[in-house]
Design an enzyme around this catalytic site. Sequence first.
Site, PDB file in Angstrom:
ATOM      1  N   HIS A 189      -7.366  -3.308   4.780  1.00  0.00           N
ATOM      2  CA  HIS A 189      -6.768  -1.961   4.748  1.00  0.00           C
ATOM      3  C   HIS A 189      -7.528  -1.106   3.736  1.00  0.00           C
ATOM      4  O   HIS A 189      -7.917   0.031   4.018  1.00  0.00           O
ATOM      5  CB  HIS A 189      -5.285  -2.075   4.371  1.00  0.00           C
ATOM      6  CG  HIS A 189      -4.662  -0.779   3.932  1.00  0.00           C
ATOM      7  ND1 HIS A 189      -4.910  -0.210   2.699  1.00  0.00           N
ATOM      8  CD2 HIS A 189      -3.818   0.078   4.563  1.00  0.00           C
ATOM      9  CE1 HIS A 189      -4.247   0.923   2.591  1.00  0.00           C
ATOM     10  NE2 HIS A 189      -3.573   1.119   3.707  1.00  0.00           N
ATOM     11  N   ASN A 190      -7.748  -1.649   2.545  1.00  0.00           N
ATOM     12  CA  ASN A 190      -8.435  -0.874   1.509  1.00  0.00           C
ATOM     13  C   ASN A 190      -9.893  -0.614   1.884  1.00  0.00           C
ATOM     14  O   ASN A 190     -10.440   0.439   1.569  1.00  0.00           O
ATOM     15  CB  ASN A 190      -8.363  -1.594   0.165  1.00  0.00           C
ATOM     16  CG  ASN A 190      -6.984  -1.480  -0.468  1.00  0.00           C
ATOM     17  OD1 ASN A 190      -6.000  -1.251   0.230  1.00  0.00           O
ATOM     18  ND2 ASN A 190      -6.908  -1.632  -1.766  1.00  0.00           N
ATOM     19  N   GLU A 217      -9.852   2.192   4.075  1.00  0.00           N
ATOM     20  CA  GLU A 217      -9.563   3.357   3.207  1.00  0.00           C
ATOM     21  C   GLU A 217     -10.848   3.866   2.531  1.00  0.00           C
ATOM     22  O   GLU A 217     -11.097   5.078   2.485  1.00  0.00           O
ATOM     23  CB  GLU A 217      -8.527   2.896   2.178  1.00  0.00           C
ATOM     24  CG  GLU A 217      -8.136   3.870   1.119  1.00  0.00           C
ATOM     25  CD  GLU A 217      -7.173   3.199   0.120  1.00  0.00           C
ATOM     26  OE1 GLU A 217      -6.178   2.562   0.522  1.00  0.00           O
ATOM     27  OE2 GLU A 217      -7.441   3.305  -1.093  1.00  0.00           O
ATOM     28  N   SER A 272       0.830  -1.217   0.000  1.00  0.00           N
ATOM     29  CA  SER A 272       0.000   0.000   0.000  1.00  0.00           C
ATOM     30  C   SER A 272       0.853   1.252   0.000  1.00  0.00           C
ATOM     31  O   SER A 272       1.900   1.310   0.632  1.00  0.00           O
ATOM     32  CB  SER A 272      -0.908   0.052   1.225  1.00  0.00           C
ATOM     33  OG  SER A 272      -1.600   1.293   1.224  1.00  0.00           O
ATOM     34  N   LYS A 316      -4.350  -6.639   3.445  1.00  0.00           N
ATOM     35  CA  LYS A 316      -4.335  -5.526   2.481  1.00  0.00           C
ATOM     36  C   LYS A 316      -5.759  -5.193   2.023  1.00  0.00           C
ATOM     37  O   LYS A 316      -6.123  -4.021   1.850  1.00  0.00           O
ATOM     38  CB  LYS A 316      -3.452  -5.879   1.280  1.00  0.00           C
ATOM     39  CG  LYS A 316      -3.500  -4.842   0.137  1.00  0.00           C
ATOM     40  CD  LYS A 316      -3.021  -3.486   0.600  1.00  0.00           C
ATOM     41  CE  LYS A 316      -2.792  -2.418  -0.438  1.00  0.00           C
ATOM     42  NZ  LYS A 316      -3.606  -2.212  -1.547  1.00  0.00           N
TER      43      LYS A 316
END
Length: 470
Positions: free
Chosen positions: A187-188, A191, A130, A184
Amino acid sequence: MAKARIGLIGLGVMGANLALNIAEKGFPVAVHNRTTPAIDAFIAGAGDLADRLVAAPTPAALAAALAPPRAIILMVKAGAPVDATIAALRPHLEPGDIIIDAGNADFNDTRRREAALREAGLAFVGMGVSGGEEGARHGPSIMVGGTAQAFAPIAGIVEAIAACYNGASCAAHLGPDGAGHFVKTVHNGIEYADMQMIAEIYGLLRHAEGRPPARIAALFDEWNGGPLRSYLVEITAKVLAASDPETGLPMVDVIHDCAGQKGTGRWTVIEALRLGQSVPAIEAAVGARVWSAAKDLRLAGEAVLQGPDPTQAGAGLLDADLERALLAARVIGYGQGFSLLAAASGEFGWQLDLVRIAEIWRAGCIIRSALLDDIASAFADPPPGGSLILSLHFAQVLSGNTGALRRVVARAVQAGMPVPVLSAALAWYDTMRRARGTASLIQAQRDFFGAHGFERVDRDGGGYHGPWGG
Ligand code: NAP
């Protein structure tokens, strides 16, 4: 041909920058791309680093440029291109070689690929990266999944190219098979929620309060000096301050209001539901992007559907309330993401270290923010139920700031301004602070029409039925 330390396939935005980052850290890299002219163009533009780059026009040449055990990073479009690239590479590999998928893979694909390649004696590492273009070039946050044995030979390179926070590398081996790509993905998802809640606050300031983008930019810039300090708030201020060189209009006004998405937000929601979890702030953010893309429907709706006019109603909001509302919603977004990580860890036996995850998100990645230090501390002393919002620190942050979130959501609703993530975050918070909710009625309804049975509060066991008669 000179031997390189590592190979990389896929010289798109991310791959090209990652290759330069690796070369800059002193590791010679052999590079390959499906369309070969891109290889020479890349090396020609690499300046001083060209000496550490080895052009490999074919997968065979790439394998020949590496000493066994070979380590090859794939940075190609996620999905079928990854399988196609692995298939092209495999005939040239030997047992013990390592393929590292650094794209945004669906973790289910990573689990499948890891198992299949392990059978063939090859190692497969699923590595979430990222930080976008800038991160890839100068230091991303890196979330690694795979066996410890597969990661060991590349650990030095991965740790060297990652972002640094207070001297510590923001790369970590988080667990086996799909663990890195799952982290990940979440995480997105966080986000998505963070970006949407920022956009909702912007919408209130712009469309209900009538402030021009430049003034809103200044406010975000000011907030970036306080508890909201983060990459996303920082770039929001910069974006809102920018003007279109051609028209002189605020840049944000010349961009179509239809948001794109590549899948990681949607995957977060799908995987949450598969795990019997709910991440409403993330789900609302994914939904908001879908609604944004329904431009024709919104154009037709504007002419037909009635409701308050925010420019007339005004929201009457205080800047301090908006700041605190955003802080509360952000904590809730992180909280939902970390709960999902904990649930997946249990389901797949990953033993994810939530402290370490918070630590490696403190620099390099898109959701880096001032909160992550406190999140790492909160998980170091596991909160009740493993829930971030129940940690002493964040329970206090929420108690102190959800009043503002409540005022902002209420005024937005009155003004006819959609705030799907802010309101979803608040509804979740209000649900979580009540020991007894309304699901007894749901259970009664289910029993009424489907004889599903229920548990009683005053007896052990289940299978009770109501006196519905009929
Ligand atoms: P990109 O600039 O569009 O580059 C895509 C790369 O994939 C190119 O090298 C392309 O080769 C290759 N490719 C496409 N289809 C292929 C196929 N069928 N077979 C073999 N190679 C193929 O993409 P990117 O932004 O660098 O993203 C790469 C990966 O990183 C993706 O998984 C993305 O989701 C992930 N990622 C991106 C970001 C970001 O901010 N952009 C951040 C984190 C992660 P050709 O040149 O031959 O077309």
